[in-house]
Design a protein around this motif. Structure first.
Motif, short mmCIF file in Angstrom:
data_model
loop_
_atom_site.label_atom_id
_atom_site.label_comp_id
_atom_site.label_asym_id
_atom_site.label_seq_id
_atom_site.Cartn_x
_atom_site.Cartn_y
_atom_site.Cartn_z
N UNK A 134 0.84 -1.20 0.00
CA UNK A 134 0.00 0.00 0.00
C UNK A 134 0.88 1.25 0.00
N UNK A 135 1.56 1.46 -1.12
CA UNK A 135 2.49 2.58 -1.23
C UNK A 135 1.82 3.75 -1.94
N UNK A 136 1.95 4.93 -1.34
CA UNK A 136 1.20 6.11 -1.74
C UNK A 136 2.15 7.27 -2.03
N UNK A 137 1.71 8.20 -2.86
CA UNK A 137 2.44 9.43 -3.16
C UNK A 137 1.87 10.57 -2.32
N UNK A 138 2.66 11.60 -2.09
CA UNK A 138 2.19 12.83 -1.44
C UNK A 138 2.98 14.01 -1.98
N UNK A 139 2.36 14.81 -2.83
CA UNK A 139 3.01 16.02 -3.34
C UNK A 139 3.16 17.03 -2.21
N UNK A 140 4.38 17.55 -2.04
CA UNK A 140 4.60 18.50 -0.94
C UNK A 140 5.59 19.60 -1.33
N UNK A 270 -5.88 1.98 -5.81
CA UNK A 270 -4.88 1.21 -6.55
C UNK A 270 -3.53 1.82 -6.20
N UNK A 271 -2.78 1.12 -5.36
CA UNK A 271 -1.53 1.68 -4.85
C UNK A 271 -0.41 1.58 -5.88
N UNK A 272 0.68 2.29 -5.62
CA UNK A 272 1.80 2.31 -6.55
C UNK A 272 2.38 0.91 -6.75
N UNK A 273 2.82 0.66 -7.96
CA UNK A 273 3.38 -0.65 -8.30
C UNK A 273 4.58 -0.45 -9.21
N UNK A 274 5.30 -1.53 -9.44
CA UNK A 274 6.48 -1.46 -10.31
C UNK A 274 6.12 -0.91 -11.68
N UNK A 275 6.95 0.01 -12.17
CA UNK A 275 6.73 0.60 -13.48
C UNK A 275 5.94 1.90 -13.45
#
Length: 296
Positions: A134-140, A270-275
């Motif tokens: 469950x890897x997520x992005x956060x613009x900061x 839909x969490x981050x995945x390879x690619x």
């Protein structure tokens, strides 16, 4: 100015973005016989040397020898701040993000920290932890401190800021919420890409009037403005300085707007995945792009 670092001969070199390309500070200083700082760290330790870099840019642009300029597309970027001191982060600092997270607006800034193992660069490929799905992005927006600050007033706080850069506060949500403390999910290797530039305060102006976006595989996911912050940049710097001394090179991640994966309905996440590729765009600061691979 837009300062940056790039890799050459297994070393980090200082560069400055110009209309002619990236000025190679070390080579330009030799050619023009000027004394200037050769690293981000040296520049941050002595802001009076910024003027010397400005002179270098002016004379470099006027010189006929264009070999001192590099094609930005061909360089390998280093982190905008390669060796930060403290990395202090602010949670739930955008009103709409707090709403999408079903959490009340904080009464005080929610602070947590990251470490220098998380620092990575523009265009780096970042490993997703083997034990997280469950890897997520956060613009900061990241604040870079330029002068020692202790108990500074809100009115004076931005005088202690050297500049700003794009940041992605990557978060492994399943690790983050494994316990009440967030640190584990925030401090995985490479989980704080910053850059591509460190833009000086004078070029940015009001840090709380900047458009901010996160783009995932070409799709805009976060699209906001730093004006939506609960605690503005000057309030954050002042508040932190009341409790700990801030030093040149310290980073403050100021929080993320709405649109993160965690804020979506559970069935739509839909969490981050390879690619995958994530780009963080902030007005006046450029674009920070990273791709991902799965750690095994």
């Amino acid at each position: 100015m837009k300062l940056l670092t790039f890799k050459q001969d297994n070393k980090l070199k200082l560069g400055i973005k110009t209309d002619k390309g990236v000025l190679h500070v070390e080579e330009a200083a030799k050619l023009l016989n000027l004394e200037v700082p050769h690293s981000i760290e040296e520049t941050l330790r002595n802001q009076s040397k910024v003027e010397a870099l400005q002179v270098l840019v002016k004379e470099g642009l006027e010189h006929s020898d264009e070999s001192i300029f590099l094609d930005e597309k061909e360089i390998t970027f280093g982190p905008a701040v390669p060796r930060p001191g403290k990395i202090i982060c602010v949670g739930l600092n955008y009103k709409k993000h707090a709403e999408e997270s079903n959490m009340p607006l904080p009464e005080y800034p929610i602070l947590f920290n990251k470490f220098d193992n998380t620092i990575s660069s523009h265009r780096d490929t970042i490993s997703l932890p083997f034990n997280s799905s469950e890897n997520d992005y956060e613009a900061e927006l990241a604040i870079v401190i330029g002068k020692v600050a202790k108990r500074v007033s809100k009115e004076d706080a931005l005088d202690y800021v050297f500049g700003y850069c794009n940041a992605n506060d990557l978060s492994s949500r399943d690790l983050q919420f494994r316990t009440p403390q967030w640190l584990l999910g925030k401090s995985c290797d490479g989980f704080s890409p910053i850059g591509p530039y460190l833009v000086t305060s004078d070029e940015v102006g009001d840090p709380n009037q900047l458009k901010i976006k996160a783009i995932v595989n070409g799709e805009i996911r976060q699209n906001s403005n730093t004006s939506d912050m609960v605690f503005k940049c000057h309030e954050i710097v002042s508040y932190i300085s009341d409790h700990m001394t801030l030093s040149p090179g310290d980073l403050i991640f100021t929080g993320t707007p709405e649109g993160v994966i965690l804020g979506m309905p559970e069935e739509e996440r839909v969490y981050l995945k390879e690619g995958d590729e994530v780009t963080i765009e902030i007005e006046k600061l450029g674009s920070l792009t990273n791709s991902f691979k799965q750690e095994v």
